[in-house]
Design a protein around this motif. Structure first.
Motif, PDB file in Angstrom:
ATOM      1  N   VAL A  28       0.844  -1.195   0.000  1.00  0.00           N
ATOM      2  CA  VAL A  28       0.000   0.000   0.000  1.00  0.00           C
ATOM      3  C   VAL A  28       0.878   1.243   0.000  1.00  0.00           C
ATOM      4  O   VAL A  28       2.018   1.230   0.471  1.00  0.00           O
ATOM      5  CB  VAL A  28      -0.982   0.042   1.194  1.00  0.00           C
ATOM      6  CG1 VAL A  28      -1.962  -1.114   1.126  1.00  0.00           C
ATOM      7  CG2 VAL A  28      -0.258   0.090   2.517  1.00  0.00           C
ATOM      8  N   VAL A  29       0.313   2.326  -0.551  1.00  0.00           N
ATOM      9  CA  VAL A  29       1.022   3.592  -0.662  1.00  0.00           C
ATOM     10  C   VAL A  29       0.348   4.631   0.221  1.00  0.00           C
ATOM     11  O   VAL A  29      -0.863   4.849   0.120  1.00  0.00           O
ATOM     12  CB  VAL A  29       1.036   4.091  -2.124  1.00  0.00           C
ATOM     13  CG1 VAL A  29       1.859   5.379  -2.242  1.00  0.00           C
ATOM     14  CG2 VAL A  29       1.588   3.021  -3.059  1.00  0.00           C
ATOM     15  N   ASP A  30       1.124   5.246   1.099  1.00  0.00           N
ATOM     16  CA  ASP A  30       0.673   6.365   1.933  1.00  0.00           C
ATOM     17  C   ASP A  30      -0.573   6.059   2.760  1.00  0.00           C
ATOM     18  O   ASP A  30      -1.622   6.688   2.584  1.00  0.00           O
ATOM     19  CB  ASP A  30       0.429   7.604   1.056  1.00  0.00           C
ATOM     20  CG  ASP A  30       1.712   8.278   0.610  1.00  0.00           C
ATOM     21  OD1 ASP A  30       2.782   7.919   1.120  1.00  0.00           O
ATOM     22  OD2 ASP A  30       1.638   9.180  -0.246  1.00  0.00           O
ATOM     23  N   PRO A  31      -0.467   5.115   3.697  1.00  0.00           N
ATOM     24  CA  PRO A  31      -1.630   4.797   4.540  1.00  0.00           C
ATOM     25  C   PRO A  31      -1.865   5.867   5.605  1.00  0.00           C
ATOM     26  O   PRO A  31      -1.274   5.841   6.685  1.00  0.00           O
ATOM     27  CB  PRO A  31      -1.242   3.456   5.174  1.00  0.00           C
ATOM     28  CG  PRO A  31       0.259   3.498   5.233  1.00  0.00           C
ATOM     29  CD  PRO A  31       0.692   4.255   4.014  1.00  0.00           C
ATOM     30  N   GLY A  32      -2.753   6.799   5.298  1.00  0.00           N
ATOM     31  CA  GLY A  32      -3.049   7.872   6.237  1.00  0.00           C
ATOM     32  C   GLY A  32      -3.791   7.389   7.465  1.00  0.00           C
ATOM     33  O   GLY A  32      -3.755   8.034   8.513  1.00  0.00           O
ATOM     34  N   GLU A  33      -4.474   6.273   7.355  1.00  0.00           N
ATOM     35  CA  GLU A  33      -5.090   5.617   8.507  1.00  0.00           C
ATOM     36  C   GLU A  33      -5.084   4.123   8.276  1.00  0.00           C
ATOM     37  O   GLU A  33      -5.046   3.650   7.130  1.00  0.00           O
ATOM     38  CB  GLU A  33      -6.498   6.148   8.772  1.00  0.00           C
ATOM     39  CG  GLU A  33      -7.483   5.996   7.642  1.00  0.00           C
ATOM     40  CD  GLU A  33      -8.866   6.501   8.029  1.00  0.00           C
ATOM     41  OE1 GLU A  33      -9.168   6.600   9.239  1.00  0.00           O
ATOM     42  OE2 GLU A  33      -9.660   6.791   7.110  1.00  0.00           O
ATOM     43  N   THR A  54       5.464   8.563   0.536  1.00  0.00           N
ATOM     44  CA  THR A  54       5.965   9.640  -0.326  1.00  0.00           C
ATOM     45  C   THR A  54       6.481  10.844   0.461  1.00  0.00           C
ATOM     46  O   THR A  54       7.408  11.517   0.023  1.00  0.00           O
ATOM     47  CB  THR A  54       4.884  10.136  -1.304  1.00  0.00           C
ATOM     48  OG1 THR A  54       3.772  10.674  -0.569  1.00  0.00           O
ATOM     49  CG2 THR A  54       4.410   9.011  -2.213  1.00  0.00           C
ATOM     50  N   HIS A  55       5.854  11.143   1.618  1.00  0.00           N
ATOM     51  CA  HIS A  55       6.305  12.278   2.415  1.00  0.00           C
ATOM     52  C   HIS A  55       5.725  12.178   3.815  1.00  0.00           C
ATOM     53  O   HIS A  55       4.915  11.299   4.110  1.00  0.00           O
ATOM     54  CB  HIS A  55       5.944  13.612   1.757  1.00  0.00           C
ATOM     55  CG  HIS A  55       4.489  13.894   1.634  1.00  0.00           C
ATOM     56  ND1 HIS A  55       3.657  13.169   0.794  1.00  0.00           N
ATOM     57  CD2 HIS A  55       3.684  14.816   2.227  1.00  0.00           C
ATOM     58  CE1 HIS A  55       2.427  13.649   0.874  1.00  0.00           C
ATOM     59  NE2 HIS A  55       2.421  14.640   1.743  1.00  0.00           N
ATOM     60  N   HIS A  56       6.131  13.099   4.689  1.00  0.00           N
ATOM     61  CA  HIS A  56       5.911  12.921   6.116  1.00  0.00           C
ATOM     62  C   HIS A  56       4.555  13.361   6.648  1.00  0.00           C
ATOM     63  O   HIS A  56       4.249  13.112   7.808  1.00  0.00           O
ATOM     64  CB  HIS A  56       6.987  13.674   6.906  1.00  0.00           C
ATOM     65  CG  HIS A  56       6.905  15.175   6.778  1.00  0.00           C
ATOM     66  ND1 HIS A  56       7.522  15.860   5.758  1.00  0.00           N
ATOM     67  CD2 HIS A  56       6.268  16.115   7.526  1.00  0.00           C
ATOM     68  CE1 HIS A  56       7.294  17.156   5.899  1.00  0.00           C
ATOM     69  NE2 HIS A  56       6.526  17.341   6.958  1.00  0.00           N
ATOM     70  N   HIS A  57       3.717  14.007   5.859  1.00  0.00           N
ATOM     71  CA  HIS A  57       2.446  14.504   6.386  1.00  0.00           C
ATOM     72  C   HIS A  57       1.600  13.384   6.986  1.00  0.00           C
ATOM     73  O   HIS A  57       1.561  12.263   6.470  1.00  0.00           O
ATOM     74  CB  HIS A  57       1.666  15.233   5.293  1.00  0.00           C
ATOM     75  CG  HIS A  57       2.203  16.613   5.024  1.00  0.00           C
ATOM     76  ND1 HIS A  57       1.843  17.345   3.918  1.00  0.00           N
ATOM     77  CD2 HIS A  57       3.051  17.400   5.736  1.00  0.00           C
ATOM     78  CE1 HIS A  57       2.457  18.515   3.946  1.00  0.00           C
ATOM     79  NE2 HIS A  57       3.194  18.572   5.037  1.00  0.00           N
ATOM     80  N   HIS A  58       0.893  13.734   8.073  1.00  0.00           N
ATOM     81  CA  HIS A  58       0.184  12.720   8.859  1.00  0.00           C
ATOM     82  C   HIS A  58      -0.905  12.017   8.058  1.00  0.00           C
ATOM     83  O   HIS A  58      -1.184  10.826   8.303  1.00  0.00           O
ATOM     84  CB  HIS A  58      -0.427  13.365  10.113  1.00  0.00           C
ATOM     85  CG  HIS A  58      -1.037  12.380  11.059  1.00  0.00           C
ATOM     86  ND1 HIS A  58      -0.267  11.512  11.835  1.00  0.00           N
ATOM     87  CD2 HIS A  58      -2.330  12.103  11.356  1.00  0.00           C
ATOM     88  CE1 HIS A  58      -1.070  10.749  12.559  1.00  0.00           C
ATOM     89  NE2 HIS A  58      -2.319  11.075  12.299  1.00  0.00           N
TER      90      HIS A  58
END
Length: 255
Positions: A28-33, A54-58
């Motif tokens: 998976v890519v960028d699991p924000g939750e 991809t980057h550090h944002h929550h």
């Protein structure tokens, strides 16, 4: 054959799930939750073996800790100490093998300074670009400069036109509404907005896009055209594409 499936998350995020048809292991890519990922994996009896960041944002990393604790996947991402749990730090020019395919890592600062994107050639070619490139738009400049973001977008413009673009947010309708103002003579934008409105009315994703489509409808990739320059008021400014891009990005912030 690699398939890519969107997992909706938060208010407008997509967590992209990569899978080879013959394997139960996925990435998976960028699991924000974590919750929507876990629900999908359990329902489909899949195993999470890898995560790309991809980057550090929550809203791109918020699910990391729980997914790591539950599945112990291999986590790949930028060398930023703000992101806890990365096993393999990568940067511009690196290569990583995901689900049997080789991905190039591309530095794409602008939205953030640590932002990277993942591209794999082949059929189909795939680009996971986080918050750098959106359908008909680009990310806000929270840390980087206009020049950095414009340079990042130019890298994407050089990719094969049939490359599928997997951005991380469902911002297409708002972006196309702005594109209609920023590129008012563009019939492709008008048609794309009509298609987008139909898709969203049915709660369908508007992604992925393609590089070829973005070259036709994305004002940030069309800063050299007369229509966009005129709308931005930058005609005659030393034929400076960067000045037009900067004006567009600031205009969109207020739009």
């Amino acid at each position: 054959m690699m398939s890519v499936t969107p997992i909706p998350a938060l208010s407008d995020n997509y967590i992209w799930l990569l899978r080879q048809d013959t394997s139960q292991s996925v990435c998976v890519v960028d699991p924000g939750e974590a919750a929507p990922v876990i629900e999908f994996l359990e329902r489909e009896s899949l195993t999470l073996s890898c995560i790309l960041i991809t980057h550090h944002h929550h809203d791109h990393t918020g699910g990391l800790a729980e997914l790591i604790k539950r599945y112990a996947p291999h986590v790949i991402g930028p060398a930023n100490p703000e992101i806890e749990g990365i096993d393999e730090h990568v940067g511009d020019g690196d290569e990583v093998r995901i689900m049997g395919r080789l991905f190039d890592v591309i530095a794409t600062p602008g939205h953030t300074l640590d932002h990277i994107s993942y591209f794999t050639a082949g059929i189909p070619a795939l680009l996971f670009c986080g918050d750098t490139l959106f359908c008909a738009g680009c990310g806000r400049l929270f840390e980087g400069t206009p020049e950095q973001m414009y340079t990042s977008l130019k890298k994407f413009a050089e990719l094969p036109e049939d490359t599928l673009v997997f951005a991380a947010h469902e911002y297409t309708q708002a972006n196309l509404t702005f594109a209609r103002a920023a590129d008012p003579e563009n019939e492709d934008v008008k048609h794309a907005l009509q298609e987008c409105e139909k898709a969203r009315a049915l709660d369908r994703p508007t992604l992925p896009s393609t590089i070829g489509r973005e070259l036709k409808i994305n004002p940030y990739l069309r800063v050299g055209t007369d229509s966009v320059r005129q709308a931005a008021g930058t005609q005659g400014v030393n034929n400076d594409d960067l000045a037009t891009f900067t004006t567009l990005r600031e205009w969109k912030n207020r739009f």
